[in-house]
Design an enzyme around this catalytic site. Structure first.
Site, short mmCIF file in Angstrom:
data_model
loop_
_atom_site.label_atom_id
_atom_site.label_comp_id
_atom_site.label_asym_id
_atom_site.label_seq_id
_atom_site.Cartn_x
_atom_site.Cartn_y
_atom_site.Cartn_z
CE LYS A 259 -26.60 60.86 19.05
NZ LYS A 259 -26.29 60.66 20.43
NE ARG A 260 -26.29 52.21 14.98
CZ ARG A 260 -27.54 51.78 14.93
NH1 ARG A 260 -28.04 51.30 13.81
NH2 ARG A 260 -28.31 51.82 16.00
#
Ligand code: GLU
Length: 487
Positions: A259-260
């Site tokens: 997600k980062r």
């Protein structure tokens, strides 16, 4: 390979949220391999962690696979001979096996508290030793066990890892070896009896007669533990499933996709106007290739061409731009009816249309002129809004662009030229406008047509101008140009 002539592959997610690119890539490869070999795809939900794997996420995972067109032969909604396919409905099975392993002496009760384990782990780290269970409870005497019990301690079940090593052939990585020094005795079941991943996954792969485990490389290190469970279940190596660990998917920054660094859920792509066939096409290329430079492949071709030999062991890089480009290609390849089917929900959701037959007919006539121009379906509402908007006004930020003298002159000349037109179609409109604005006034097309585009569509980004004027109709076109002039 297991002595089973039929290939049985499983996709076994633990949906703790919407499925992401990484999960879907695994599902796609599982599916493609099952379909290529004429085998079965088993869809199993690994939901023993009920706090994190909710029913809502399970439903979302099912819907995502359906939307992508990845069908399964056994699993939720379709059932099958080896069900149930939700691990939360198989808890008894796991506790029976865990009990059997205890009875056989393959497993033992471990009474160490988490504080004690942590303390010893710190010491191991300080002494540069590999952290992991040190075998303290392996051979407890009856007296020690009694002592722990009367102190109220509740034990976990731990698998005994023999000395030595585990070697197996991974279809993608070749021979893989794990020294057991680095694979400590591991927990099979918690103190409350609930199973851990390693127990449930291995038991199910055996009971569901899985022949091939294709999954992400992040699970490679759990393989020796799973093989240990197979042994305890009485399997010989020839009966183990064959493993194929798919390469990592990296983000643009070369770190594992998360997600980062830009990994988003499959639902995000769906809502943002990506076609399932574009997602599958692009994800198929993440670690696999059809053998030449071909990048546009259909699901049928994928099934025909998919072999594990063509899966690469080096990490693949996720490139959102390439996915966009493929999505544009797939949109251009749609038939008009299919394109319409995909477009309507986006137009209705953005309230451009309500969905009446008249509106649908207009959309159908307008779609061909934007098919070449868009990358995602989500661009359609803004592109076609000018055809449906009731009280048309030019967007305030575009207004200054048609107020200058040059633009005003363009609008006036254009108006004078198109008003007398008796045939209203894009060819006749283009003819008179080109001759008046380009040939006679000597304007550059971009400058000449930009003011007109803004005046009639409200924005400088629109479908092709002459087609837009045709679709809009003479009356409305003239009214809008006139309104642009009085500004
Ligand atoms: N349920 C596991 C996960 O989602 C994968 C199981 C497996 O493929 O072995 O991470």
């Amino acid at each position: 390979m297991a002595n089973n002539s039929e290939v049985r592959v499983r996709f076994a997610p633990s949906p703790t949220g919407d499925l992401h690119v990484g999960n879907i890539r695994t599902a796609l490869f599982d599916w493609a391999y099952a379909r290529h070999t004429g085998g079965k795809l088993i869809f199993r939900i690994e939901d023993t962690d009920k706090e994190r794997v909710t029913d809502e996420y399970i439903q979302a995972a099912i819907q995502s696979l359906k939307w992508l067109g990845l069908d399964w032969d056994e699993g939720p909604e379709v059932g099958g001979e080896y069900g149930p396919y939700l691990q939360s409905e198989r808890l008894d099975i796991y506790s029976q096996w865990s009990q059997k392993f205890l009875d056989q002496g393959d497993a033992y009760y471990c009474y160490c508290s988490s504080e004690e384990l942590e303390e010893r782990r710190q010491v191991q780290m300080k002494n540069n030793k590999a952290p992991g269970y040190d075998g303290k409870c392996r051979d407890l005497s009856d007296a020690q066990i009694e002592q722990y019990k009367s102190a109220g301690r509740k034990p976990v079940v731990r698998m005994r890892m023999p000395n030595g090593e585990t070697i197996f052939t991974d279809l993608i990585r070749g021979e893989v070896k794990f020294e057991h020094e680095f694979v400590p005795d591991f927990v099979l079941a918690r103190a409350d009896g609930s199973p851990l991943y390693t127990l449930a996954v291995a038991v199910d792969d055996v009971l569901m007669k899985i022949t091939h485990v294709l999954r992400g490389e992040d699970l490679l290190s759990s393989t020796p533990r799973q093989i240990r469970v197979y042994q305890a279940m009485g399997l010989t190596p020839a009966q183990y499933p064959v493993f194929a660990h798919l390469p990592f998917v990296m983000g643009q920054d070369n770190a594992k996709l998360s997600k980062r660094n830009g990994e988003v859920s499959i639902n995000w792509y769906r809502e943002h106007g990506y076609l399932p066939e574009a997602i599958c096409n692009y994800l198929a290329l993440l670690g696999w290739s059809p053998g030449d430079d071909k990048e546009n492949i259909s699901m049928t071709e994928l099934v025909q061409l998919f072999t594990i030999e063509r899966v690469n062991s080096s990490p693949a890089r996720f490139d959102p731009k390439k996915l966009e480009a493929i999505n544009g290609d797939k949109i251009r390849a749609l038939t008009l009816d299919k394109f319409l089917e995909w477009a309507l929900p986006f137009l209705i959701k953005e309230k451009v249309i309500t969905g009446t037959p008249e509106e649908i007919a207009i959309v159908k006539s307008a779609l061909p002129i934007i098919q070449e121009r868009i990358i995602t379906l989500a661009e359609i509402p803004a592109m076609l809004n000018f055809l449906f908007v009731k009280d048309f006004v030019v967007a305030p930020d575009e207004l200054p662009k048609i107020k200058d003298e040059g633009s005003q002159q363009v609008l006036m000349v254009a108006l004078a030229k198109i008003e007398p037109l008796s045939t209203w179609n894009h060819t006749s409109i283009e003819e008179v406008l080109r001759s008046a604005l380009i040939d006679e006034l000597g304007l550059k097309p971009r400058i000449a047509f930009s003011a007109l585009r803004i005046a009639v569509t409200g924005s400088h980004i629109s479908p092709p101008l002459f087609e837009s004027l045709e679709l809009l109709g003479k009356e409305r076109s003239i009214a809008r140009i006139r309104a642009g002039i009085s500004k």
